[in-house]
Design a protein around this motif. Structure first.
Motif, short mmCIF file in Angstrom:
data_model
loop_
_atom_site.label_atom_id
_atom_site.label_comp_id
_atom_site.label_asym_id
_atom_site.label_seq_id
_atom_site.Cartn_x
_atom_site.Cartn_y
_atom_site.Cartn_z
N MET A 1 10.21 17.45 -12.12
CA MET A 1 10.13 18.80 -12.64
C MET A 1 9.17 19.65 -11.81
O MET A 1 9.41 20.81 -11.60
CB MET A 1 9.72 18.77 -14.11
N ARG A 2 8.10 19.07 -11.32
CA ARG A 2 7.10 19.83 -10.57
C ARG A 2 7.73 20.53 -9.37
O ARG A 2 7.46 21.68 -9.10
CB ARG A 2 5.95 18.92 -10.14
N VAL A 5 9.51 23.62 -10.50
CA VAL A 5 8.56 24.69 -10.85
C VAL A 5 8.06 25.37 -9.59
O VAL A 5 8.02 26.60 -9.52
CB VAL A 5 7.37 24.12 -11.67
N LEU A 72 13.97 28.55 -14.45
CA LEU A 72 13.62 27.20 -14.92
C LEU A 72 14.54 26.78 -16.06
O LEU A 72 15.08 25.66 -16.06
CB LEU A 72 12.16 27.15 -15.39
N VAL A 111 5.39 30.12 -19.51
CA VAL A 111 5.86 29.05 -18.62
C VAL A 111 5.64 27.70 -19.29
O VAL A 111 6.52 26.83 -19.26
CB VAL A 111 5.18 29.12 -17.24
N LEU A 115 8.56 24.97 -20.16
CA LEU A 115 8.53 23.59 -19.67
C LEU A 115 8.52 22.59 -20.83
O LEU A 115 9.17 21.54 -20.75
CB LEU A 115 7.32 23.37 -18.76
N ASP A 119 11.31 19.78 -21.42
CA ASP A 119 10.90 18.37 -21.54
C ASP A 119 11.17 17.79 -22.92
O ASP A 119 11.06 16.57 -23.11
CB ASP A 119 9.41 18.22 -21.22
#
Length: 124
Positions: A1-2, A5, A72, A111, A115, A119
């Motif tokens: 995921m990083r 982002v 995202l 944000v 996220l 998740d």
């Protein structure tokens, strides 16, 4: 995921503002773009997208944040869920809408909420 982002952040930073607004208008609609920036002029998002007007710095920051959150969610959840998430009240944002958090430039909050949704983390 990083990496997603960071990639979305880089895209939001590098895109010409007219191109970014055009993508937001096409994806979310100009009414949502108007709401995330707080502009009173309904035609302003279209003028930004055509490059006929340059948004102010605060507005540019709102637009870039809105794009980050949108991309995202859209990448992870699809267009319809992303739009519903952006427009709906959110328990991670004290039942405010993400659009409001974007307009207020609450970057970390919105944000982080996006996220957490992606998740599947429970609301705090």
């Amino acid at each position: 995921m990083r990496s997603d982002v960071e990639t979305v952040f880089a895209d939001a930073t590098r895109l010409e503002i007219a191109d970014l607004v055009r993508l937001l208008n096409e994806s979310l609609g100009s009414v949502v773009v108007q709401a995330m920036t707080g502009t009173k002029d309904r035609g302003q998002p279209a003028r930004w997208a055509r490059g006929e007007a340059e948004p102010r710095l605060r507005t540019t920051n709102q637009l870039r944040l809105g794009y980050r959150v949108w991309r995202l969610l859209e990448q992870a959840e699809g267009r319809d869920i992303a739009l519903a998430w952006i427009m709906g009240s959110n328990p991670r944002l004290d039942e405010q809408t993400p659009v409001t958090a974007i307009r207020e430039l609450r970057s970390a909050d919105v944000v982080g909420a996006a996220l957490a949704f992606i998740d599947g983390s429970p609301a705090a």
